[in-house]
Design a protein around this motif. Structure first.
Motif, PDB file in Angstrom:
ATOM      1  N   ARG A 106       0.712  -1.243  -0.159  1.00  0.00           N
ATOM      2  CA  ARG A 106       0.129   0.065   0.045  1.00  0.00           C
ATOM      3  C   ARG A 106       0.778   1.364  -0.011  1.00  0.00           C
ATOM      4  NH1 ARG A 106      -4.115  -1.736   5.022  1.00  0.00           N
ATOM      5  NH2 ARG A 106      -5.087  -3.535   3.902  1.00  0.00           N
ATOM      6  N   TYR A 107       2.055   1.289   0.422  1.00  0.00           N
ATOM      7  CA  TYR A 107       3.065   2.306   0.673  1.00  0.00           C
ATOM      8  C   TYR A 107       4.222   2.178   0.007  1.00  0.00           C
ATOM      9  CZ  TYR A 107      -0.583   2.694   4.404  1.00  0.00           C
ATOM     10  OH  TYR A 107      -1.561   2.655   5.216  1.00  0.00           O
ATOM     11  N   PRO A 108       4.202   2.568  -1.384  1.00  0.00           N
ATOM     12  CA  PRO A 108       5.416   2.463  -2.156  1.00  0.00           C
ATOM     13  C   PRO A 108       6.471   3.496  -1.925  1.00  0.00           C
ATOM     14  CG  PRO A 108       3.767   3.531  -3.491  1.00  0.00           C
ATOM     15  CD  PRO A 108       3.122   3.031  -2.394  1.00  0.00           C
ATOM     16  N   GLY A 109       7.865   3.287  -1.574  1.00  0.00           N
ATOM     17  CA  GLY A 109       8.663   4.060  -1.330  1.00  0.00           C
ATOM     18  C   GLY A 109       9.477   4.030   0.131  1.00  0.00           C
ATOM     19  N   ILE A 110       8.330   3.344   0.954  1.00  0.00           N
ATOM     20  CA  ILE A 110       8.709   3.039   2.397  1.00  0.00           C
ATOM     21  C   ILE A 110       9.581   1.950   2.523  1.00  0.00           C
ATOM     22  CG2 ILE A 110       6.722   2.219   3.214  1.00  0.00           C
ATOM     23  CD1 ILE A 110       7.029   3.859   5.963  1.00  0.00           C
ATOM     24  N   GLU A 111      10.800   2.051   3.092  1.00  0.00           N
ATOM     25  CA  GLU A 111      11.784   1.033   3.167  1.00  0.00           C
ATOM     26  C   GLU A 111      11.452   0.037   4.103  1.00  0.00           C
ATOM     27  OE1 GLU A 111      15.160  -1.094   1.288  1.00  0.00           O
ATOM     28  OE2 GLU A 111      13.834   0.683   0.721  1.00  0.00           O
ATOM     29  N   ALA A 112      11.082   0.518   5.437  1.00  0.00           N
ATOM     30  CA  ALA A 112      10.911  -0.285   6.579  1.00  0.00           C
ATOM     31  C   ALA A 112      10.204   0.516   7.556  1.00  0.00           C
ATOM     32  CB  ALA A 112      12.127  -1.039   7.091  1.00  0.00           C
ATOM     33  N   PHE A 159      12.010  -7.724   8.368  1.00  0.00           N
ATOM     34  CA  PHE A 159      13.550  -8.202   9.138  1.00  0.00           C
ATOM     35  C   PHE A 159      14.230  -9.247   8.071  1.00  0.00           C
ATOM     36  CE2 PHE A 159      16.160  -8.212  12.692  1.00  0.00           C
ATOM     37  CZ  PHE A 159      16.869  -9.361  12.645  1.00  0.00           C
ATOM     38  N   GLY A 160      14.963  -8.722   7.138  1.00  0.00           N
ATOM     39  CA  GLY A 160      15.665  -9.322   6.349  1.00  0.00           C
ATOM     40  C   GLY A 160      16.214  -8.679   5.148  1.00  0.00           C
ATOM     41  N   GLY A 161      16.980  -8.987   4.308  1.00  0.00           N
ATOM     42  CA  GLY A 161      17.611  -8.401   3.106  1.00  0.00           C
ATOM     43  C   GLY A 161      18.592  -7.278   3.770  1.00  0.00           C
ATOM     44  N   ARG A 162      18.128  -6.057   2.768  1.00  0.00           N
ATOM     45  CA  ARG A 162      18.971  -4.815   3.438  1.00  0.00           C
ATOM     46  C   ARG A 162      18.827  -4.346   4.489  1.00  0.00           C
ATOM     47  NH1 ARG A 162      17.395  -2.277  -2.367  1.00  0.00           N
ATOM     48  NH2 ARG A 162      15.503  -1.884  -1.169  1.00  0.00           N
ATOM     49  N   ASN A 163      17.751  -4.456   5.203  1.00  0.00           N
ATOM     50  CA  ASN A 163      17.266  -4.107   6.486  1.00  0.00           C
ATOM     51  C   ASN A 163      17.984  -4.442   7.412  1.00  0.00           C
ATOM     52  OD1 ASN A 163      15.132  -2.363   5.610  1.00  0.00           O
ATOM     53  ND2 ASN A 163      13.805  -3.929   5.614  1.00  0.00           N
ATOM     54  N   LEU A 164      18.734  -5.831   7.484  1.00  0.00           N
ATOM     55  CA  LEU A 164      19.455  -6.350   8.472  1.00  0.00           C
ATOM     56  C   LEU A 164      20.915  -5.343   8.728  1.00  0.00           C
ATOM     57  CD1 LEU A 164      19.653 -10.268   7.642  1.00  0.00           C
ATOM     58  CD2 LEU A 164      18.336  -8.983   9.473  1.00  0.00           C
ATOM     59  N   ARG A 165      21.313  -4.421   7.728  1.00  0.00           N
ATOM     60  CA  ARG A 165      22.231  -3.684   7.986  1.00  0.00           C
ATOM     61  C   ARG A 165      22.175  -2.570   9.123  1.00  0.00           C
ATOM     62  NH1 ARG A 165      23.034  -3.044   1.184  1.00  0.00           N
ATOM     63  NH2 ARG A 165      23.875  -5.141   0.881  1.00  0.00           N
ATOM     64  N   ALA A 166      20.727  -2.243   8.896  1.00  0.00           N
ATOM     65  CA  ALA A 166      20.446  -1.236  10.071  1.00  0.00           C
ATOM     66  C   ALA A 166      20.169  -1.743  11.354  1.00  0.00           C
ATOM     67  CB  ALA A 166      19.103  -0.512   9.435  1.00  0.00           C
ATOM     68  N   VAL A 237       9.947   5.978  16.828  1.00  0.00           N
ATOM     69  CA  VAL A 237       9.563   5.107  15.528  1.00  0.00           C
ATOM     70  C   VAL A 237       9.940   5.886  14.463  1.00  0.00           C
ATOM     71  CG1 VAL A 237       7.654   4.427  14.444  1.00  0.00           C
ATOM     72  CG2 VAL A 237       7.605   4.344  16.935  1.00  0.00           C
ATOM     73  N   TYR A 238      10.479   5.093  13.456  1.00  0.00           N
ATOM     74  CA  TYR A 238      11.064   5.799  12.241  1.00  0.00           C
ATOM     75  C   TYR A 238      10.944   5.146  10.985  1.00  0.00           C
ATOM     76  CZ  TYR A 238      15.099   2.728  11.656  1.00  0.00           C
ATOM     77  OH  TYR A 238      15.893   1.531  11.067  1.00  0.00           O
ATOM     78  N   ALA A 239      10.975   5.545   9.994  1.00  0.00           N
ATOM     79  CA  ALA A 239      10.996   4.850   8.655  1.00  0.00           C
ATOM     80  C   ALA A 239      12.009   5.422   7.657  1.00  0.00           C
ATOM     81  CB  ALA A 239       9.449   4.868   8.032  1.00  0.00           C
ATOM     82  N   PRO A 240      12.487   4.688   7.043  1.00  0.00           N
ATOM     83  CA  PRO A 240      13.658   5.206   5.949  1.00  0.00           C
ATOM     84  C   PRO A 240      13.122   4.951   4.399  1.00  0.00           C
ATOM     85  CG  PRO A 240      13.951   2.779   6.506  1.00  0.00           C
ATOM     86  CD  PRO A 240      13.246   3.204   7.281  1.00  0.00           C
ATOM     87  N   PHE A 241      13.470   6.175   3.782  1.00  0.00           N
ATOM     88  CA  PHE A 241      12.792   6.018   2.295  1.00  0.00           C
ATOM     89  C   PHE A 241      13.959   6.292   1.468  1.00  0.00           C
ATOM     90  CE2 PHE A 241       8.294   6.975   3.721  1.00  0.00           C
ATOM     91  CZ  PHE A 241       8.441   7.465   4.824  1.00  0.00           C
TER      92      PHE A 241
END
Length: 758
Positions: A106-112, A159-166, A237-241
């Motif tokens: 539903r929300y394109p562009g939001i990474e996590a 919780f996986g892929g690129r997000n594990l780096r954060a 609470v945060y979200a990366p874009f």
């Protein structure tokens, strides 16, 4: 009279040989001037049309981007509400919440979505050890090294892929992120960072990005001042874009018409470039149309430089201008030749005049065809189009306007616009607005597309979006307007609001279920130990009764208290879902039929009991004796709620729950169920009482009239049987308790059981 005195005969007047040529040149010059004026007017009209299209695209793009960022901010605000002032949430619960949001759909562009937790430096080692013990063996706080203030990304989904780096990254250690986190902490609002490179980025396909933070304060602490908010902060609470992903598809089907560049800040600096359209021309290149817009999102200002793309510029049709220029030059030459021939030969001039007339007719036909083309475009436009003269009367009215307002083009042309698009009670105010606009050309609707209410032919209110352009006219200002019907969008927004309401109700039900689950575990343990103690007392009392006849009366009193304690322990074990069950395949219709007289005795003669049993009822796998106790308790509760006067309805039917329907949203697993609904016409419950109805020992009855374990025992038994129980109550109207028991696949019920005596 002397000859010398006679009047002289005037000599015939002679014209210079160059006069016909000069006349022809003058005619040619005049024709060139007329041609230039006509061609320039046509070209300006086409350019104005292109500019209006470009302005509309720019406004639409900015509005869509602003709405999308507002939605993302609401997602983070909703996550803060989910945490309810505590970041001590399990990884599984956070993953379940993320799955409910379905962000990737539903929300394109939001990474996590993640949680940044504040870690006191003195507890850093203990925190790392606890996270590793929880199953994250490679967990560590990055970057290493001593700091006065430490945070860590302790939760992130997916919780996986690129997000594990954060995972484990201390965002407070980086200046740009720290500035945004401090601003969010001090203001209590959502705050976005400047341009950053996300920790999730790898070595390839690196995009510019930003992060948005919402502070989470400890529950119950004051937030009235900056100092209080700093003391109450527990995390963010945060979200990366990623900007390329955020902007993808933003312009819809017309995205290729614009070249968009987004800069962080109020200046279009290449050092602060966040996004540039793929395949866009270099900034130094010249574009036909350009616009700079600024927008504020999450306490951050962005500058958008939007230019027309070659695809949009290619729609500017210069063929009519070229045709008019060629025709004008040709006609000028013809007229010059005609003038020259008229000075020399009248017959040839007449022949050429006929040819000139033909050319003029063809030119007029071409101009009429161009006007017809423009009219067809407006008639087939998606939006309603109307033009209003300086006198306030309609001069153009397309088919979409006729469909929207109910007035045909023949009825609308020449009439006052106020009478066609507004309700009678609004018209004095609208006439005043038109008079002011006619005089000064100023109107609030000129700034951007605006949502307002107009009215159709029958006076019905129409929510519309209107874009108005002022046109200078003789003695005042005229206007053209595009009007879009937004009723479908309003309906969709209302559906989305209702869906959010249902989602909030589901979340509340989930929290209530989790609360009952925790109370059930505690109650089960206490009841089990209490039952063991009662068993020891019972055995010793029985032994004493055999040896001491003199104390038998007191021992019998003790045994009676032990039996009541055992009954209470059994009810607590039922609530805690730890009672021993003996399930069998049961035909609920037969069970209700056998309980008919028992239920009537329990309800009393003043209460009417009505049964509503569906045909071909499914069987269910359940302990029949315990189910009888549940039904009996529900009937007794209904009787007490009606003060021995009213009607109880017991309904049985089959129900299939599918993924995504209203029952599934309330946390009922999809599948087949047999539903038992017990409805009374009693006084009902207020919301605060209904919310606690399943809690053990909670009752609104007077002391000595109930233990408060009836509904809690029913809740535990239904859950232990793999089913669900729901309660709905309206104050002053009554209460309905629904029991959902899973369907058994056997065709026949088990042999008759021996009912438990009541």
């Amino acid at each position: 009279m002397p000859l010398s005195d006679a009047p002289a005969t005037p000599a015939p007047q002679r014209y210079p040989a160059s006069v016909p040529l000069l006349l022809a040149a003058l005619v040619f010059l005049v024709s060139l001037i007329v041609t230039y004026v006509v061609a320039d007017k046509v070209e300006r009209s086409a350019e104005n049309e292109l500019e209006a299209t470009f302005d509309y695209r720019v406004r639409d793009l900015a509005a869509v981007l602003a709405r999308r960022m507002a939605v993302y901010e609401q997602v983070l605000q909703g996550t803060r509400g989910f945490l309810r002032g505590s970041i001590e949430v399990s990884q599984d619960d956070f993953a379940d919440y993320y799955a409910i949001l379905r962000l990737n759909e539903r929300y394109p562009g939001i990474e996590a979505i993640g949680i940044a937790t504040i870690i006191p430096p003195a507890r850093l080692e203990a925190h790392v050890a606890a996270m590793r013990a929880a199953g994250f063996s490679g967990y560590e706080v990055k970057p290493p090294g001593p700091r006065d203030f430490i945070t860590s990304v302790t939760h992130i989904q997916p919780f996986g892929g690129r997000n594990l780096r954060a995972f484990g990254y201390d965002m407070f250690s980086e200046p740009v992120r720290r500035a945004a986190m401090e601003a969010a902490r001090d203001t209590g609002a959502a705050v976005a960072t400047g341009r950053v490179t996300l920790v999730q980025e790898g070595a390839r396909n690196v995009q510019s990005g930003f992060l948005m933070y919402v502070p989470v304060y400890r529950r119950g602490m004051s937030r009235a001042t900056v100092a209080a908010r700093r003391a109450a902060i527990s995390g963010w609470v945060y979200a990366p874009f990623r900007m390329n992903d955020l902007m993808r598809g933003l312009g819809g089907e017309h995205a290729s018409d614009l070249e968009v560049a987004v800069y962080d800040g109020k200046q279009a600096s290449e050092d602060e470039l966040l996004y540039r359209s793929p395949g866009a021309r270099p900034p130094a290149s010249r574009a036909m149309l350009s616009r700079t817009e600024t927008m504020d999102t999450a306490a951050r200002t962005w500058t958008m430089v939007i230019r027309s793309a070659p695809q949009l510029e290619a729609t500017l049709d210069k063929r009519p201008t070229a045709a008019i220029a060629a025709t004008g030059i040709g006609l000028g030459l013809l007229l010059s030749l005609v003038v020259w021939l008229l000075a020399t030969e009248r017959r040839r001039a007449l022949q050429l005049a006929g040819g000139m007339t033909l050319e003029l007719r063809e030119s007029r036909d071409r101009i009429d065809a161009e006007r017809q083309r423009i009219r067809l475009i407006l008639q087939n436009a998606y939006d309603a189009f109307l033009a209003i003269g300086a006198d306030g009367r309609v001069t153009d009215w397309n088919a979409q306007a006729a469909m929207l307002f109910g007035w045909s083009e023949e009825e609308a042309l020449g009439r006052e616009a106020v009478e066609l698009i507004t309700a009678p009670e609004w018209r004095p105010r609208w006439r005043a607005h038109f008079a002011a606009f006619h005089a000064r050309g100023e109107c609030e609707l000129l700034a951007a597309p605006t949502e307002i209410l107009l009215a159709d032919r029958h006076g019905r209110a129409l929510p519309v979006e209107i874009a108005v352009t002022a046109l200078p006219s003789n003695g005042g200002f005229a206007a053209v307007a595009f009007v879009r019907d937004i009723r479908p969008r309003k309906v969709q927004e209302e559906r989305e609001r209702q869906r959010q309401v249902r989602l909030d109700e589901a979340r509340t039900a989930l929290l209530r279920s989790q609360k009952l689950e925790a109370v059930g575990k505690l109650t089960g343990g206490v009841a089990h130990d209490f039952n063991n103690i009662l068993h020891i007392i019972s055995v010793n009392v029985q032994l004493m009764m055999r040896n001491d006849e003199g104390s038998r009366k007191r021992l019998l009193s003790i045994m009676d208290a032990v039996e009541r304690g055992k009954k209470l322990a059994a009810q607590l074990l039922a609530f805690a879902r730890r009672q021993p069950l003996h399930p069998s395949v049961v035909d609920l219709a037969q069970l209700i039929e056998r309980m008919d007289s028992l239920l009537h005795r329990a309800a009393g003669d003043a209460i009417q009991i009505r049964f509503d049993i569906a045909d071909r009822l499914w069987h269910t796998l359940v302990d029949p004796n315990q189910l009888e106790n549940v039904l009996l308790n529900l009937v007794i509760n209904a009787r007490d709620a009606m003060n021995n006067e009213g009607r109880i309805t017991i309904a049985l039917d089959n129900i299939h729950v599918e993924e995504g329907d209203a029952l599934a949203i309330t946390n009922i697993r999809p599948g087949d169920y047999v539903r038992i609904a017990v409805t009374d016409t009693g006084s009902g419950m207020p919301p605060e009482v209904a919310e606690r109805a399943f809690e053990p020992f909670f009752t609104t009855k007077p002391e000595g009239k109930g233990t408060g374990l009836g509904l809690s025992m029913a809740h535990g038994f239904v859950k232990q049987s793999g089913g669900h129980i729901r309660l709905a109550s309206t104050l002053g109207e009554g209460t309905t308790v629904c029991v959902f028991l899973p369907r058994a696949l056997q065709d026949r019920p088990d042999p008759l059981y021996i009912p438990t005596p009541h």
